[in-house]
Scaffold this active site. Structure first.
Site, PDB file in Angstrom:
ATOM      1  N   ARG A   1      13.522  -7.110   5.245  1.00 19.00           N
ATOM      2  CA  ARG A   1      14.975  -7.862   5.331  1.00 19.00           C
ATOM      3  C   ARG A   1      16.034  -6.700   5.583  1.00 19.00           C
ATOM      4  O   ARG A   1      15.717  -5.761   5.023  1.00 19.00           O
ATOM      5  CB  ARG A   1      15.228  -8.695   3.842  1.00 19.00           C
ATOM      6  CG  ARG A   1      16.507  -9.205   3.858  1.00 19.00           C
ATOM      7  CD  ARG A   1      16.884  -9.566   2.332  1.00 19.00           C
ATOM      8  NE  ARG A   1      18.471 -10.131   2.155  1.00 19.00           N
ATOM      9  CZ  ARG A   1      18.549 -11.285   2.181  1.00 19.00           C
ATOM     10  NH1 ARG A   1      17.817 -12.188   1.807  1.00 19.00           N
ATOM     11  NH2 ARG A   1      19.952 -11.477   2.002  1.00 19.00           N
TER      12      ARG A   1
ATOM     13  N   ASN B   1      13.450   4.612   4.719  1.00 19.45           N
ATOM     14  CA  ASN B   1      12.524   3.748   5.108  1.00 19.45           C
ATOM     15  C   ASN B   1      11.359   4.305   5.730  1.00 19.45           C
ATOM     16  O   ASN B   1      11.599   5.239   6.365  1.00 19.45           O
ATOM     17  CB  ASN B   1      13.307   2.790   6.170  1.00 19.45           C
ATOM     18  CG  ASN B   1      12.403   1.548   6.656  1.00 19.45           C
ATOM     19  OD1 ASN B   1      11.656   1.115   5.874  1.00 19.45           O
ATOM     20  ND2 ASN B   1      12.253   1.614   8.050  1.00 19.45           N
TER      21      ASN B   1
ATOM     22  N   THR C   1       0.630  -1.240   0.013  1.00 16.22           N
ATOM     23  CA  THR C   1      -0.055   0.078  -0.057  1.00 16.22           C
ATOM     24  C   THR C   1       0.815   1.238   0.084  1.00 16.22           C
ATOM     25  O   THR C   1       0.558   2.274  -0.515  1.00 16.22           O
ATOM     26  CB  THR C   1      -0.894   0.067   1.227  1.00 16.22           C
ATOM     27  OG1 THR C   1      -0.529   0.246   2.420  1.00 16.22           O
ATOM     28  CG2 THR C   1      -1.912  -1.186   1.384  1.00 16.22           C
TER      29      THR C   1
ATOM     30  N   ASP D   1      16.385   1.353  12.050  1.00 16.22           N
ATOM     31  CA  ASP D   1      15.518   2.512  12.384  1.00 16.22           C
ATOM     32  C   ASP D   1      16.345   3.505  13.330  1.00 16.22           C
ATOM     33  O   ASP D   1      15.619   4.409  13.932  1.00 16.22           O
ATOM     34  CB  ASP D   1      14.336   1.760  13.310  1.00 16.22           C
ATOM     35  CG  ASP D   1      13.650   0.886  12.412  1.00 16.22           C
ATOM     36  OD1 ASP D   1      13.364   0.799  11.370  1.00 16.22           O
ATOM     37  OD2 ASP D   1      12.717  -0.083  13.343  1.00 16.22           O
TER      38      ASP D   1
ATOM     39  N   HIS E   1       8.556   3.777   8.670  1.00 14.15           N
ATOM     40  CA  HIS E   1       8.313   2.820   9.831  1.00 14.15           C
ATOM     41  C   HIS E   1       6.963   3.393  10.515  1.00 14.15           C
ATOM     42  O   HIS E   1       6.772   4.573  10.797  1.00 14.15           O
ATOM     43  CB  HIS E   1       9.690   3.022  10.758  1.00 14.15           C
ATOM     44  CG  HIS E   1       9.168   2.273  12.029  1.00 14.15           C
ATOM     45  ND1 HIS E   1       9.417   0.925  11.891  1.00 14.15           N
ATOM     46  CD2 HIS E   1       8.833   2.333  13.479  1.00 14.15           C
ATOM     47  CE1 HIS E   1       9.418   0.309  13.185  1.00 14.15           C
ATOM     48  NE2 HIS E   1       8.888   1.157  13.874  1.00 14.15           N
TER      49      HIS E   1
HETATM   50  C1  GAR Z   1       3.779  -0.370   6.765  1.00 14.01           C
HETATM   51  O1  GAR Z   1       3.002  -0.340   7.908  1.00 14.01           O
HETATM   52  C2  GAR Z   1       5.159  -0.234   6.754  1.00 14.01           C
HETATM   53  O2  GAR Z   1       5.363   1.019   7.612  1.00 14.01           O
HETATM   54  C3  GAR Z   1       5.796  -1.533   7.666  1.00 14.01           C
HETATM   55  O3  GAR Z   1       5.216  -2.389   7.253  1.00 14.01           O
HETATM   56  C4  GAR Z   1       3.998  -2.145   6.508  1.00 14.01           C
HETATM   57  C5  GAR Z   1       3.896  -2.523   4.959  1.00 14.01           C
HETATM   58  O4  GAR Z   1       2.677  -2.339   4.291  1.00 14.01           O
HETATM   59  N1  GAR Z   1       7.040  -1.460   7.813  1.00 14.01           N
HETATM   60  C6  GAR Z   1       7.827  -1.868   8.980  1.00 14.01           C
HETATM   61  O5  GAR Z   1       7.304  -2.202   9.883  1.00 14.01           O
HETATM   62  C7  GAR Z   1       9.525  -1.857   8.889  1.00 14.01           C
HETATM   63  N2  GAR Z   1      10.069  -1.749  10.087  1.00 14.01           N
HETATM   64  P1  GAR Z   1       2.488  -2.126   3.039  1.00 14.01           P
HETATM   65  O6  GAR Z   1       3.348  -3.440   2.375  1.00 14.01           O
HETATM   66  O7  GAR Z   1       0.989  -2.200   2.677  1.00 14.01           O
HETATM   67  O8  GAR Z   1       3.170  -1.084   2.388  1.00 14.01           O
END
Ligand code: GAR
Length: 195
Positions: A89, A105, A15, A148, A107
């Site tokens: 990853r 990134n 998303t 992070d 977060h």
């Molecule tokens: C998102 O909420 C992103 O912030 C998180 O994974 C989700 C991916 O959603 N990332 C982390 O937690 C990284 N530490 P998406 O595939 O729908 O964008």
């Protein structure tokens, strides 16, 4: 105008990738162009989103050869900026050094809360709800070797509401914060590079 050739690394639903594609479509990324999407998960719906948008989409097996394959793709596309959008990853210090200051990134919390090793996806929102915080949000930061911990580019706060489940909170944080600040932060960095 010259645009920063951008690669987006994904592992899941994509998303955030969609938010970038939509922002580009609306002309909100005048200094960046999404050229490549790479997933370390074959089933990632993000790959379909990239294909539908006419962007090169590649799956690379999540094994020891992943980074060598990734580097080849990044070089083939002349990649200048990398966005980690739900990419689960950890990149090697070598690769991070090669693209120093040019990897961002997203977060799903207000760093330094609920971040670092083991905090990803729904786990972040579970931790925020267990702690009882009333405000959470999202952060876009520059990627450095420590998870992070790199310089923060943008943050946006989101209210936690009575009765929130991790899933409900995740959705609100995405909609109100991640999908807003990720394209904005990419454009900000791209403008710095190209403007
Ligand atoms: C998102 O909420 C992103 O912030 C998180 O994974 C989700 C991916 O959603 N990332 C982390 O937690 C990284 N530490 P998406 O595939 O729908 O964008």
């Amino acid at each position: 105008m010259l645009k920063a050739k951008t690669a987006v690394l994904v592992s899941g639903g994509g998303t955030n990738l969609q938010a970038l594609i939509d922002a580009e479509g609306r002309g909100e990324l005048p200094h960046a162009e999404i050229k490549l999407v790479v997933s370390n998960k074959e089933s990632a719906y993000a790959l379909k989103r990239a294909e539908d948008a006419g962007i090169r989409a590649e799956y690379l097996k999540n094994d020891a050869a992943f980074e060598a394959g990734l580097l080849t793709l990044l070089e083939e596309e002349g990649t200048e900026l990398i966005v980690l959008a739900g990419f689960l990853r950890i990149l090697s210090a070598d690769l991070i050094k090669r693209y120093e200051g040019r990897i961002i990134n997203v977060h799903p919390s207000l760093i330094p809360s609920f971040c670092g090793m083991g905090f990803y996806g729904l786990k972040v929102h579970e931790a925020a709800l267990s702690r009882g915080v009333k405000l959470t949000g999202a952060t876009v930061h520059i990627v450095t070797a420590e998870a992070d911990a790199g310089p923060i580019l943008m943050q946006k706060a989101v209210e936690v509401k009575e009765g929130d489940t991790p899933e409900i909170l995740q959705k609100r944080v995405m909609k109100e914060a991640e999908w807003v600040i990720l394209p904005a932060a990419l454009e900000k960095l791209a403008e710095k590079l190209k403007g």
